[in-house]
Design an enzyme around this catalytic site. Structure first.
Site, PDB file in Angstrom:
ATOM      1  N   LYS A  44       0.834  -1.152  -0.003  1.00  0.00           N
ATOM      2  CA  LYS A  44      -0.106   0.138  -0.096  1.00  0.00           C
ATOM      3  C   LYS A  44       0.940   1.419   0.057  1.00  0.00           C
ATOM      4  O   LYS A  44       1.658   1.555   0.848  1.00  0.00           O
ATOM      5  CB  LYS A  44      -0.923   0.144   1.393  1.00  0.00           C
ATOM      6  CG  LYS A  44      -2.216   0.560   1.146  1.00  0.00           C
ATOM      7  CD  LYS A  44      -2.150   2.133   0.866  1.00  0.00           C
ATOM      8  CE  LYS A  44      -2.114   2.839   1.950  1.00  0.00           C
ATOM      9  NZ  LYS A  44      -1.822   4.346   2.031  1.00  0.00           N
ATOM     10  N   GLU A  84       8.454   0.560  11.536  1.00  0.00           N
ATOM     11  CA  GLU A  84       9.545   1.397  11.642  1.00  0.00           C
ATOM     12  C   GLU A  84       8.912   2.835  11.943  1.00  0.00           C
ATOM     13  O   GLU A  84       8.413   3.100  10.768  1.00  0.00           O
ATOM     14  CB  GLU A  84      10.422   1.460  10.090  1.00  0.00           C
ATOM     15  CG  GLU A  84      11.997   1.845  10.554  1.00  0.00           C
ATOM     16  CD  GLU A  84      11.990   3.648   9.919  1.00  0.00           C
ATOM     17  OE1 GLU A  84      11.551   4.268  10.715  1.00  0.00           O
ATOM     18  OE2 GLU A  84      11.927   3.672   8.642  1.00  0.00           O
ATOM     19  N   CYS A 101      12.677  10.271   9.312  1.00  0.00           N
ATOM     20  CA  CYS A 101      12.057   9.613  10.758  1.00  0.00           C
ATOM     21  C   CYS A 101      13.452   9.839  11.708  1.00  0.00           C
ATOM     22  O   CYS A 101      13.452   9.742  12.930  1.00  0.00           O
ATOM     23  CB  CYS A 101      11.619   8.312  10.655  1.00  0.00           C
ATOM     24  SG  CYS A 101      12.298   7.310   9.679  1.00  0.00           S
ATOM     25  N   GLU A 113       7.701  14.940  17.294  1.00  0.00           N
ATOM     26  CA  GLU A 113       8.339  14.890  15.962  1.00  0.00           C
ATOM     27  C   GLU A 113       7.776  15.931  15.012  1.00  0.00           C
ATOM     28  O   GLU A 113       6.522  15.897  14.747  1.00  0.00           O
ATOM     29  CB  GLU A 113       8.136  13.361  15.582  1.00  0.00           C
ATOM     30  CG  GLU A 113       8.671  13.000  14.294  1.00  0.00           C
ATOM     31  CD  GLU A 113       8.785  11.623  13.576  1.00  0.00           C
ATOM     32  OE1 GLU A 113       7.655  11.042  13.661  1.00  0.00           O
ATOM     33  OE2 GLU A 113       9.812  11.255  13.007  1.00  0.00           O
TER      34      GLU A 113
HETATM   35  P1  ADP Z   1       2.007  10.731   8.012  1.00  0.00           P
HETATM   36  O1  ADP Z   1       1.348  11.269   9.149  1.00  0.00           O
HETATM   37  O2  ADP Z   1       3.356  11.307   8.173  1.00  0.00           O
HETATM   38  O3  ADP Z   1       1.170  10.825   6.703  1.00  0.00           O
HETATM   39  P2  ADP Z   1       1.277   7.973   8.622  1.00  0.00           P
HETATM   40  O4  ADP Z   1       1.654   7.293   9.646  1.00  0.00           O
HETATM   41  O5  ADP Z   1      -0.132   8.775   8.696  1.00  0.00           O
HETATM   42  O6  ADP Z   1       2.347   9.128   8.294  1.00  0.00           O
HETATM   43  O7  ADP Z   1       1.050   7.413   6.938  1.00  0.00           O
HETATM   44  C1  ADP Z   1       2.177   6.537   6.808  1.00  0.00           C
HETATM   45  C2  ADP Z   1       1.454   5.190   5.782  1.00  0.00           C
HETATM   46  O8  ADP Z   1       0.432   4.642   6.846  1.00  0.00           O
HETATM   47  C3  ADP Z   1       0.562   5.813   4.723  1.00  0.00           C
HETATM   48  O9  ADP Z   1       0.668   4.747   3.351  1.00  0.00           O
HETATM   49  C4  ADP Z   1      -0.877   6.052   5.069  1.00  0.00           C
HETATM   50  O10 ADP Z   1      -1.734   5.768   4.129  1.00  0.00           O
HETATM   51  C5  ADP Z   1      -0.601   4.796   5.899  1.00  0.00           C
HETATM   52  N1  ADP Z   1      -1.953   4.895   7.066  1.00  0.00           N
HETATM   53  C6  ADP Z   1      -2.345   6.156   7.747  1.00  0.00           C
HETATM   54  N2  ADP Z   1      -3.570   5.732   8.658  1.00  0.00           N
HETATM   55  C7  ADP Z   1      -3.602   4.350   8.444  1.00  0.00           C
HETATM   56  C8  ADP Z   1      -4.343   3.413   9.159  1.00  0.00           C
HETATM   57  N3  ADP Z   1      -5.371   3.645  10.176  1.00  0.00           N
HETATM   58  N4  ADP Z   1      -4.149   2.134   9.047  1.00  0.00           N
HETATM   59  C9  ADP Z   1      -3.096   1.535   8.184  1.00  0.00           C
HETATM   60  N5  ADP Z   1      -2.425   2.514   7.471  1.00  0.00           N
HETATM   61  C10 ADP Z   1      -2.425   3.712   7.601  1.00  0.00           C
END
Ligand code: ADP
Length: 502
Positions: A199, A274, A308, A405
């Site tokens: 994804k 990570e 990160c 962060e």
């Molecule tokens: P950021 O806040 O820096 O965008 P995220 O942790 O939200 O980082 O996003 C990293 C990845 O996790 C992206 O591919 C995002 O679509 C996915 N993501 C965000 N929310 C969820 C969730 N509830 N479950 C699974 N994947 C998620």
């Protein structure tokens, strides 16, 4: 201050790639989302729409997981020899290098990072990761184990272990190094013989989709790698929760990492994470000043602070504090901020409007709480999501800018008196533990500090040094497991003990 642009002319293949509505890769076919929905992808340097991609959700995840399951259990993939599997992974590395310019342009356009950085770092590192992991495919071994079995006197056994692929893997990646994060995830999973549903981050799906085409060109059997574009709360959450997935590998925020763990807990999927960081970068008074200034500036400003492991808490011994702060501030002033596709650019925009607002919010909160910006501290006017490289001083340990962060080009410089336990305590005073830096000419102090810092990586007189052979991952709330190096294979294999009576 605003931003001027003199962008390169895009490679013809990039222009035509973004023009076409991009689909999902499921079972070897490029298909629309079951819902028929798409979503726009933005150029962070302008805020303009550059492409439209399929909006995958739960139904598409389900289709992709089923395709990955079929490819794992039957067909060509499980029948390949380790050597054949390794050659496919190697070939993917070669194809990435053959398409270096095109991939670098896509990455810069979509993510906003300087084109020269994408050319020199992101794309070659992604290729290198596949090349490195290709070699492991033939070296995933078990052991023979002499056993004693005290309750079966006189019996003889032949016991050994097998290391087998963990199965269907769901991989969820972020937007800061889109192609490279895909490589970190796919390389070891494929070398180990897993199949994958990947994804991509909704902000930056383009290079991952192009990688999907290269995966097909390399000759991976259908369904071995399935690629879904879509949002975290829908597609990502569905992947983490899908009962057909054996393992979830996630890179992203600590907040979402916790959601992944909760979703995976329902059927006890294996999980590796990570996550975030708030890395301390410690300059001792005997450090080489020029090296420390350039290195600590690079530690925070590389990739616009959207790393990160960014060295966002800069601890400097009192005697050097003013010189280091002034030096890093000067480095910040010299940085040419602009669109990633301008070859002169050294720092591009924040990746998205959300990220831009988040960073600006932190700047505001730091200054409202009493911190002072020696340089920067504001957004840049005009189009795009540009923020000034910023050095903060006069912070307190409880401020949000010290504890949380920021994921932007914002460093807080903090003086300390002695090389003692208080320094170690301050450096470790965070829920995170991803990386740390130490700057000193005293080799004893350097290694003493390296052993006391609670983080998965410690860089000494350098920062942001990554290599496919060097494991990377977090202590504390920065994650579970190690990516890269041979440790990465542990994430994608499981051990079976076989015991035969003789
Ligand atoms: P950021 O806040 O820096 O965008 P995220 O942790 O939200 O980082 O996003 C990293 C990845 O996790 C992206 O591919 C995002 O679509 C996915 N993501 C965000 N929310 C969820 C969730 N509830 N479950 C699974 N994947 C998620």
């Amino acid at each position: 201050m605003g931003v001027a642009a003199a962008e390169i002319r895009l490679d013809q293949r990039v222009t035509s790639f973004v023009k076409e509505r991009r689909k999902l890769l499921i079972g070897g076919q490029w298909v629309d989302a079951a819902s028929g929905k798409t979503f726009p992808v933005y150029n962070p340097a302008t805020g303009d729409v550059i492409a439209h991609v399929a909006e995958g959700d739960k139904q598409d995840i389900d289709r992709a997981v089923k395709a990955a399951r079929r490819a794992f259990e039957s067909g060509a993939w499980p029948r390949l020899t380790p050597s054949e599997r390794g050659r496919l992974v190697w070939k993917l590395g070669d194809l990435i290098l053959e398409h270096l310019e095109e991939l670098a342009e896509l990455e810069s356009l979509d993510n906003g990072k300087p084109i020269n950085v994408a050319r020199a770092a992101d794309v070659p590192l992604a290729a290198d990761l596949f090349h490195y992991m290709a070699g492991w495919a033939t070296k995933i071994e078990g052991n023979t184990i002499p056993i004693s079995v005290p309750y079966a006197p006189g019996a003889q056994f032949h016991a050994y272990t097998l290391r087998e692929p963990v199965g269907v893997v769901g991989q969820i990646i972020p937007w800061n190094f889109p192609l490279l994060m895909a490589a970190w995830k796919l390389g070891p999973a494929l070398a180990a013989g897993c199949t994958v549903v990947l994804k991509l981050a909704e902000e930056t799906p383009l290079s991952g989709l192009r990688l999907g085409e290269l995966i097909q060109e390399a000759g991976f059997p259908d369904g071995v790698v399935n690629i879904i574009t879509g949002f975290g709360e829908t597609a990502g959450a569905a992947l983490a929760a899908h009962p057909g997935v054996d393992k979830v590998a996630f890179t992203g925020s600590t907040e979402v990492g916790k959601l992944i763990v909760q979703a995976a807990a329902r059927d006890l999927k294996k999980v590796s994470l990570e996550l975030g960081g708030k890395s301390p970068n410690v300059v001792l008074r005997d450090a080489d000043l020029d090296l420390a200034v350039a290195g600590t500036a690079g530690a925070i400003f590389f990739n616009h602070g959207q790393c990160c492991c960014a060295g966002s808490r800069l601890y400097v011994q009192q005697q050097l504090f003013d010189k280091v702060v002034e030096g890093v501030a000067n480095e910040a002033r010299k940085i040419k901020v602009g669109p990633g596709l301008d070859p002169e650019t050294q720092m591009g925009p924040m990746v998205s409007e959300i990220q831009f607002k988040r960073v600006c919010g932190y700047l505001e909160s730091g200054i409202n709480e009493g911190a002072k910006a020696v340089v920067g501290g504001k957004k840049l006017s005009g189009k795009g999501y540009f923020v000034e490289p910023t050095v903060l001083v006069d912070t307190r340990p409880d401020m949000k800018v010290i504890q949380e962060e920021i994921f932007g080009p914002v460093v807080a410089a903090i003086p300390f008196k002695e090389f003692d336990d208080d320094l170690v305590k301050a450096a470790n005073d965070t829920v995170y533990g991803l990386a740390a830096g130490v700057w000193t000419k005293d080799i004893g102090k350097a290694h003493a500090l390296a052993s006391k810092l609670k983080s998965g990586t410690v860089w000494i007189n350098c920062f942001n040094i990554f290599d496919a052979a060097l494991p990377f991952g977090g202590y504390k709330q920065s994650g579970w497991g190690r990516e890269m190096g041979h440790d990465a294979l542990d994430l994608y294999t499981q051990k079976k003990a076989v015991c035969a009576a003789l």
